[in-house]
Design a protein around this motif. Structure first.
Motif, PDB file in Angstrom:
ATOM      1  N   PRO A  10       0.813  -1.231   0.000  1.00 40.45           N
ATOM      2  CA  PRO A  10       0.000   0.000   0.000  1.00 40.45           C
ATOM      3  C   PRO A  10       0.843   1.277   0.000  1.00 40.45           C
ATOM      4  N   GLN A  11       2.059   1.192   0.581  1.00 41.73           N
ATOM      5  CA  GLN A  11       2.893   2.405   0.622  1.00 41.73           C
ATOM      6  C   GLN A  11       3.297   2.867  -0.779  1.00 41.73           C
ATOM      7  N   GLN A  12       3.230   1.942  -1.750  1.00 41.16           N
ATOM      8  CA  GLN A  12       3.538   2.340  -3.131  1.00 41.16           C
ATOM      9  C   GLN A  12       2.327   2.946  -3.837  1.00 41.16           C
ATOM     10  N   GLN A  13       1.196   2.837  -3.195  1.00 40.78           N
ATOM     11  CA  GLN A  13      -0.056   3.443  -3.665  1.00 40.78           C
ATOM     12  C   GLN A  13      -0.552   2.912  -5.014  1.00 40.78           C
ATOM     13  N   VAL A  84      -7.992  -9.457 -17.252  1.00 41.77           N
ATOM     14  CA  VAL A  84      -7.296  -8.174 -17.458  1.00 41.77           C
ATOM     15  C   VAL A  84      -6.642  -7.792 -16.146  1.00 41.77           C
ATOM     16  N   LYS A  85      -5.343  -7.588 -16.188  1.00 34.92           N
ATOM     17  CA  LYS A  85      -4.636  -7.218 -14.948  1.00 34.92           C
ATOM     18  C   LYS A  85      -3.956  -5.879 -15.150  1.00 34.92           C
ATOM     19  N   TYR A  86      -4.074  -5.023 -14.150  1.00 34.90           N
ATOM     20  CA  TYR A  86      -3.368  -3.739 -14.207  1.00 34.90           C
ATOM     21  C   TYR A  86      -3.246  -3.178 -12.794  1.00 34.90           C
ATOM     22  N   SER A  87      -2.334  -2.218 -12.659  1.00 34.47           N
ATOM     23  CA  SER A  87      -2.215  -1.510 -11.388  1.00 34.47           C
ATOM     24  C   SER A  87      -2.749  -0.109 -11.586  1.00 34.47           C
ATOM     25  N   TYR A  88      -3.411   0.398 -10.555  1.00 33.35           N
ATOM     26  CA  TYR A  88      -3.950   1.764 -10.627  1.00 33.35           C
ATOM     27  C   TYR A  88      -3.273   2.609  -9.558  1.00 33.35           C
ATOM     28  N   TYR A  89      -2.643   3.682  -9.987  1.00 33.26           N
ATOM     29  CA  TYR A  89      -1.941   4.570  -9.052  1.00 33.26           C
ATOM     30  C   TYR A  89      -2.961   5.441  -8.331  1.00 33.26           C
ATOM     31  N   ALA A  90      -3.053   5.272  -7.008  1.00 33.64           N
ATOM     32  CA  ALA A  90      -4.124   5.893  -6.227  1.00 33.64           C
ATOM     33  C   ALA A  90      -3.524   6.820  -5.172  1.00 33.64           C
ATOM     34  N   ALA A  91      -3.098   7.984  -5.636  1.00 29.35           N
ATOM     35  CA  ALA A  91      -2.402   8.890  -4.717  1.00 29.35           C
ATOM     36  C   ALA A  91      -3.148  10.199  -4.504  1.00 29.35           C
ATOM     37  N   GLU A  92      -4.337  10.305  -5.111  1.00 38.23           N
ATOM     38  CA  GLU A  92      -5.083  11.551  -5.007  1.00 38.23           C
ATOM     39  C   GLU A  92      -6.261  11.334  -4.070  1.00 38.23           C
ATOM     40  N   LEU A  93      -6.410  12.219  -3.089  1.00 39.41           N
ATOM     41  CA  LEU A  93      -7.519  12.062  -2.145  1.00 39.41           C
ATOM     42  C   LEU A  93      -8.450  13.264  -2.240  1.00 39.41           C
ATOM     43  N   ASN A  94      -9.569  13.071  -2.931  1.00 38.20           N
ATOM     44  CA  ASN A  94     -10.637  14.072  -2.908  1.00 38.20           C
ATOM     45  C   ASN A  94     -11.957  13.303  -2.992  1.00 38.20           C
ATOM     46  N   ALA A  95     -13.066  14.018  -3.134  1.00 38.83           N
ATOM     47  CA  ALA A  95     -14.359  13.341  -3.060  1.00 38.83           C
ATOM     48  C   ALA A  95     -14.678  12.489  -4.291  1.00 38.83           C
ATOM     49  N   GLY A  96     -13.857  12.622  -5.343  1.00 44.68           N
ATOM     50  CA  GLY A  96     -14.151  11.847  -6.544  1.00 44.68           C
ATOM     51  C   GLY A  96     -13.028  10.930  -6.968  1.00 44.68           C
ATOM     52  N   SER A  97     -12.041  10.760  -6.110  1.00 44.43           N
ATOM     53  CA  SER A  97     -10.827  10.051  -6.522  1.00 44.43           C
ATOM     54  C   SER A  97     -10.755   8.655  -5.922  1.00 44.43           C
ATOM     55  N   THR A  98      -9.644   7.995  -6.198  1.00 43.53           N
ATOM     56  CA  THR A  98      -9.341   6.683  -5.643  1.00 43.53           C
ATOM     57  C   THR A  98      -8.010   6.815  -4.917  1.00 43.53           C
ATOM     58  N   TYR A  99      -7.929   6.247  -3.701  1.00 46.77           N
ATOM     59  CA  TYR A  99      -6.750   6.511  -2.878  1.00 46.77           C
ATOM     60  C   TYR A  99      -6.364   5.275  -2.062  1.00 46.77           C
ATOM     61  N   LEU A 100      -5.074   5.058  -1.959  1.00 48.08           N
ATOM     62  CA  LEU A 100      -4.580   3.927  -1.163  1.00 48.08           C
ATOM     63  C   LEU A 100      -3.383   4.356  -0.322  1.00 48.08           C
ATOM     64  N   ASP A 101      -3.408   3.992   0.957  1.00 48.95           N
ATOM     65  CA  ASP A 101      -2.198   4.038   1.781  1.00 48.95           C
ATOM     66  C   ASP A 101      -2.337   2.932   2.819  1.00 48.95           C
ATOM     67  N   ALA A 102      -1.455   2.925   3.812  1.00 50.99           N
ATOM     68  CA  ALA A 102      -1.455   1.805   4.754  1.00 50.99           C
ATOM     69  C   ALA A 102      -2.695   1.784   5.641  1.00 50.99           C
ATOM     70  N   GLN A 104      -5.951   2.918   4.516  1.00 51.40           N
ATOM     71  CA  GLN A 104      -7.235   2.796   3.816  1.00 51.40           C
ATOM     72  C   GLN A 104      -7.105   2.490   2.328  1.00 51.40           C
ATOM     73  N   LEU A 105      -8.139   1.813   1.833  1.00 53.13           N
ATOM     74  CA  LEU A 105      -8.349   1.641   0.398  1.00 53.13           C
ATOM     75  C   LEU A 105      -9.676   2.336   0.100  1.00 53.13           C
ATOM     76  N   TYR A 106      -9.590   3.405  -0.669  1.00 52.97           N
ATOM     77  CA  TYR A 106     -10.786   4.186  -1.015  1.00 52.97           C
ATOM     78  C   TYR A 106     -10.922   4.137  -2.533  1.00 52.97           C
ATOM     79  N   VAL A 107     -12.017   3.548  -2.990  1.00 50.51           N
ATOM     80  CA  VAL A 107     -12.163   3.304  -4.431  1.00 50.51           C
ATOM     81  C   VAL A 107     -13.387   4.015  -4.985  1.00 50.51           C
ATOM     82  N   ASN A 108     -13.176   4.796  -6.012  1.00 51.33           N
ATOM     83  CA  ASN A 108     -14.274   5.298  -6.819  1.00 51.33           C
ATOM     84  C   ASN A 108     -14.188   4.504  -8.126  1.00 51.33           C
ATOM     85  N   PRO A 109     -15.022   3.481  -8.274  1.00 48.62           N
ATOM     86  CA  PRO A 109     -14.831   2.538  -9.388  1.00 48.62           C
ATOM     87  C   PRO A 109     -14.812   3.191 -10.771  1.00 48.62           C
TER      88      PRO A 109
END
Ligand SMILES: [Zn+2]
Length: 575
Positions: A10-13, A84-102, A104-109
């Motif tokens: 998760p630290q790599q986001q 289908v496999k891919y990584s999604y970079y989730a470093a932006e935290l706002n009300a419409g984004s997707t975010y990951l750190d140690a 939380q996992l916050y997903v806007n599909p």
């Protein structure tokens, strides 16, 4: 169709996403949404995609090529299900984004889930490989870290938060359960929160008669820094707000404001929706001129319901209205580009300051136009009907049946009440750029409100004609009032103010401008590496105010006519 979310480092986001999708035949087109509802500009989420690969059931590579920035064409001959496999970079935290750190996992599909045309309406199951101790806040019921969406639209519209820091309470109104989730560092005053939320929820449901879903979730991301953002969904809203310590203090009215606004969107936009967004086309821009309904009516009603339900006092409500009037008055784009055209162009520059005086805000203009329509409806119906009757009809006659709204439908529904043509209003103020200040003042007067203007509190803004901002010991010109002293003297946006009458300024440009109020003034600015002297026109500068402060006041009761009293009562009444 199936999605699996993994968060190995998760630290790599980077979120590792696996999608199992039925093949479309010899070739399969795979899309990632180019934008998300609520923000009518390209989001280009594909820029966060890394390690993209497609495999058959045996794990063998399938060849693919990108067709455009968010479309992959896969050679899928002989394969039934694509992995289908891919990584999604989730470093932006706002009300419409997707975010990951140690934590939380916050997903806007809609940011990170791919789709195909052939499987768009198929049921989707989602598996979350997250720590056991994390809670999940998700309008789609999550059991054993798994949930289902009935189709891609529902998945795209259902953000969720998995976190160790979630706090939760709920309340009921008319058989609907409303969940409030707070994620982050926050000490909630639950009692106060639920009392207030219940009030505006009850009042909105009362007007629309029914709530569209049987459950609703306020998903709040509370952050330790300054942030204010909300995004609407059918069964939820995500609200991002901070700093944490102010959320139940000076930011509390913002929390109420954004929450009431987003709840109103459940009817207006998620149900009553411009025809161009019915259904959503996630592949490309989706132009609509109706932002003044989608965001304008919502901005107006969100705040008005806070007042009507007793959450806001009249003074608190008028402060919100003042903000809109101030923005309207300070933006000279109102002379150049209509709100309908500005709505069409949100895809171009709807969310940036952009070229000065080029366009207007669908929120601000839409809000003030909604107020004027509200008053006109009262006027032509002997105070019997209001704009929320129009919205209720739009909901029951169109939205419930899945029919998109057009300007013609909106105007017709208004005219059914007014019984007189409102064409002039749409021509002049919605699709035109005629100054509506006189009409606005008349409407305020009709409900017993008076608009005042005064010195803005800034010498530069009111007497010299430029808005300035001082940050990190640097004073910058933000905007210039046409034909004001600084405009005539040749100031341009972005100039750094260095001195006033050769006194080097030090976070005190305003004070020196005031000191030299009655004298001739030379302002020295730095511009692209050069110092430039701006000689202000000689003579009295205080006989004209350029940028002004605008504010609304209720006219004293003993000065109100019976008619004004009645109109005010009907305008602010809940029933
Ligand atoms: Zn909105």
């Amino acid at each position: 169709m199936k999605f699996i979310f993994d968060i190995k480092n998760p630290q790599q986001q980077y979120i590792q996403i696996t999608a199992e999708i039925k093949s479309s035949g010899d070739e399969t087109e795979i899309f990632l949404p180019a934008w998300r509802p609520g923000r009518y500009e390209l989001g280009d989420f594909a820029k966060n995609i890394n390690h993209f690969g497609v495999f058959n059931e045996k794990g063998e590579d399938l060849p693919f090529a990108k067709q455009n920035k968010n479309t992959w064409l896969v050679q899928s001959k002989g394969t039934e299900v694509l992995i289908v496999k891919y990584s999604y970079y989730a470093a932006e935290l706002n009300a419409g984004s997707t975010y990951l750190d140690a934590t939380q996992l916050y997903v806007n599909p809609v940011n990170c889930c791919v789709f195909t045309d052939d499987t768009y309406d198929d049921e989707i199951s989602v598996q979350l490989n997250i720590p056991d101790e994390w809670k999940v806040a998700n309008p789609l019921k999550t059991i054993n870290k798994q949930f289902k969406a009935s189709n891609f639209d529902e998945l795209a519209d259902s953000p969720f938060i998995c976190s160790s820091q979630l706090q939760h309470k709920s309340y009921e109104v008319d058989g609907t359960t409303f969940h409030i989730w707070l994620n982050g560092i926050i000490k909630p005053d639950w009692e106060r929160l639920i009392v207030d939320f219940k009030k505006f929820t009850e009042s909105q449901i009362k007007r629309f008669l029914i709530f569209p879903t049987d459950e609703y979730h306020f998903l709040c991301q509370i952050v330790p820094y300054k942030l204010y953002h909300g995004v609407e969904h059918c069964k939820s809203t995500v609200i991002a707000l901070g700093p944490s310590y102010a959320v139940f203090g000076e930011l509390y009215k913002e929390l109420l404001g954004v929450s009431s606004h987003e709840l109103y969107h459940t009817w207006n936009v998620k149900a009553i929706r411009p025809i161009e967004w019915t259904p959503y086309d996630f592949k490309k821009e989706s132009y609509s001129k109706l932002g003044y309904i989608a965001e304008g009516v919502t901005t107006y009603m969100g705040d008005l319901f806070l007042y009507k339900s007793g959450v806001f006092t009249l003074d608190q409500y008028l402060l919100e209205m003042n903000t809109q009037i101030q923005k309207h008055k300070d933006n000279f784009g109102r002379y150049n580009y209509s709100v309908a055209d500005s709505s069409f162009d949100t895809w171009l520059d709807g969310y940036t300051p952009g070229a000065p005086a080029r366009k207007v805000s669908i929120y601000t203009e839409g809000c003030l136009l909604s107020f004027m329509l509200d008053v006109h409806l009262l006027k032509f119906t002997d105070n019997n009907y209001r704009l929320d009757d129009v919205m209720t009809n739009l909901y029951h006659k169109y939205a419930i049946k899945g029919i998109g709204v057009t300007e013609e439908i909106y105007q017709t529904e208004i005219e059914k009440f007014t019984n007189t043509s409102m064409q002039w209003f749409f021509d002049d103020y919605v699709n035109g750029t005629k100054d509506y200040t006189p009409e606005l003042i008349k409407c305020f007067n009709a409900v017993g409100l008076k608009l005042y203007s005064a010195y803005s509190g800034s010498e530069f803004a009111s007497y010299l004609g430029a808005k300035i901002i001082t940050e990190s010991n640097e004073t910058t010109v933000l905007s210039i009032y046409p034909n004001s002293p600084l405009d005539t003297a040749g100031a341009i946006i972005g100039d750094k103010v260095i001195s006033v009458n050769d006194i080097v300024i030090n976070n005190d440009a305003e004070e020196w401008a005031k000191f030299f109020r009655d004298d001739d003034v030379t302002v020295t600015v730095a511009r692209k590496g050069q110092l430039i002297q701006l000689q202000l026109p000689k003579g009295n500068r205080t006989n004209q105010l350029y940028y002004k402060r605008y504010y609304l006041r209720k006219i004293a009761d003993d000065k109100l006519t019976q008619e004004q009293k009645q109109t005010f009562e009907s305008w602010s009444d809940l029933d």
